[in-house]
Motif scaffolding. Structure first.
Motif: not given
Length: 365
Positions: A53-77
């Motif tokens: 068991v060794a101690r090494v410098a690990f690139g702490n990368t994390t992957t995830a998936s998701g959906l694109l959304v509007a940062r701020e959505e204005a509803a017009v009515g």
């Protein structure tokens, strides 16, 4: 009777032969035991490839998936329900500016009411003007004077309300941005639902879902590499980390800001790689980890050269190495692939595997 006597005689002879043979075998074994004692066979110790068991410098990368959304959505009515749509000026995907007309509603009925309200307001104002200066003169009671002035104010307020409603018959964009949804159609009636949705300033984000353990390693303003469905990559930044973990899925939400780009579409799929800092962690080669129904484990080889199976909790993986979030301390000797055939207490002979040289740094004791 003769047949019965013959059968009995044959049985007696067979018993005597078997007895004689047994005595002879016993004597032979006794003689052999005096001349050459039987040696106990001992299985040789199994040779096992090991690493540490060794101690090494690990690139702490994390992957995830998701959906694109509007940062701020204005509803017009519009506030008025049941008003018919006459014309619609924009389609979904159009880029609009704040105040730009999006649709026009039928204001015919409102105009009729507006004409009546204007006439009532003018009449009430005239009546109020006639009593101007008559306060305290006795020509008219103070009550009547106050009533006329009050009627003038009410009529004026009703007129302004109708004028505001007429102004709403032109539906305008409240902010600049992209029209991401349009439900208004010529001939349809206005209701409680928004007629348009506008992504403010054309800004979009990736809303990714991550396990709780991964979210704890992410910080705001952390750089993120976002890969779109067509393979295009964009440089993003963590803007917001959700304060809530879903009790059912055990996932949390992270918002990643993205640069303005025409290829971005609301609802599109994207994958995020969160680029963390390299931190030293305990690791072993992936071949050293076995998986059973109870979970992952490693086989530790102690100072007495005996095997012992220890459950572990794994983390990130990179370059053939796996992080040990929980497990034996750094410097512990562990078996590689052959450890899957060892049981607790097995005596082994060890040899250092060549693959252990791929570990960065020197194992710590």
């Amino acid at each position: 009777m003769v047949a019965l006597d013959f059968t009995f005689s044959l049985f007696i002879m067979t018993r005597r032969f078997v007895s004689t043979l047994a005595v002879g075998a016993a004597a032979f074994l006794g003689a052999c035991s005096k001349e050459a004692p039987v040696q106990r066979v001992v299985d040789p110790a199994r040779v096992v490839s090991v690493t540490h068991v060794a101690r090494v410098a690990f690139g702490n990368t994390t992957t995830a998936s998701g959906l694109l959304v509007a940062r701020e959505e204005a509803a017009v009515g519009v506030e008025q329900a049941g008003v018919r749509v006459l014309r619609v000026f924009v389609e979904e995907g159009a880029r609009v500016k704040a105040g730009q007309p999006l649709a026009v509603l039928d204001d015919t009925l409102l105009h009729e009411r507006l004409i009546q309200a204007q006439a009532q307001a003018d009449n009430a104002k005239s009546e109020a003007d006639r009593v101007e200066g008559l306060d305290g003169t006795g020509v008219m009671s103070d009550e009547d004077i106050g009533k006329r002035r009050s009627q003038a104010r009410v009529a004026q307020a009703q007129l302004r309300e109708l004028e505001a409603q007429v102004g709403q018959m032109i539906v305008r964009a409240p902010v600049s941005g992209m029209v991401i949804e349009r439900t208004a159609r010529p001939g349809s009636l206005s209701g409680g639902e928004p007629m348009f949705r506008v992504a403010r300033d054309n800004l979009f984000e990736l809303e990714a879902e991550l396990p709780e353990a991964s979210i704890l390693r992410i910080a705001e303003r952390q750089p993120v590499k976002v890969t779109l469905a067509d393979g295009k990559e964009l440089d993003g930044v963590v803007r917001l980390i959700g304060p809530r973990i879903d009790p059912q899925t055990k996932l949390g939400r992270v918002r990643v800001s993205l640069p303005a780009d025409r290829v971005l579409r609301v609802g599109g799929f994207a994958r995020a790689t969160f680029m963390g800092r390299s931190v030293p962690v305990a690791v072993v080669p992936e071949k050293a980890v076995q998986f059973e129904a109870s979970g992952p484990l490693v086989t530790v080889i102690g100072a007495d050269s005996r095997a012992r199976r220890i459950p572990v909790k794994t983390g990130e993986r990179s370059g053939g190495l796996v992080e040990l979030v929980e497990g034996p301390p750094v410097g512990t000797q562990v078996a590689l692939a052959g450890g899957a055939f060892l049981l607790d207490g097995d005596q082994v002979k060890t040899e250092i595997a060549e693959s252990s040289a791929t570990l960065t740094g020197t194992p710590e004791k």
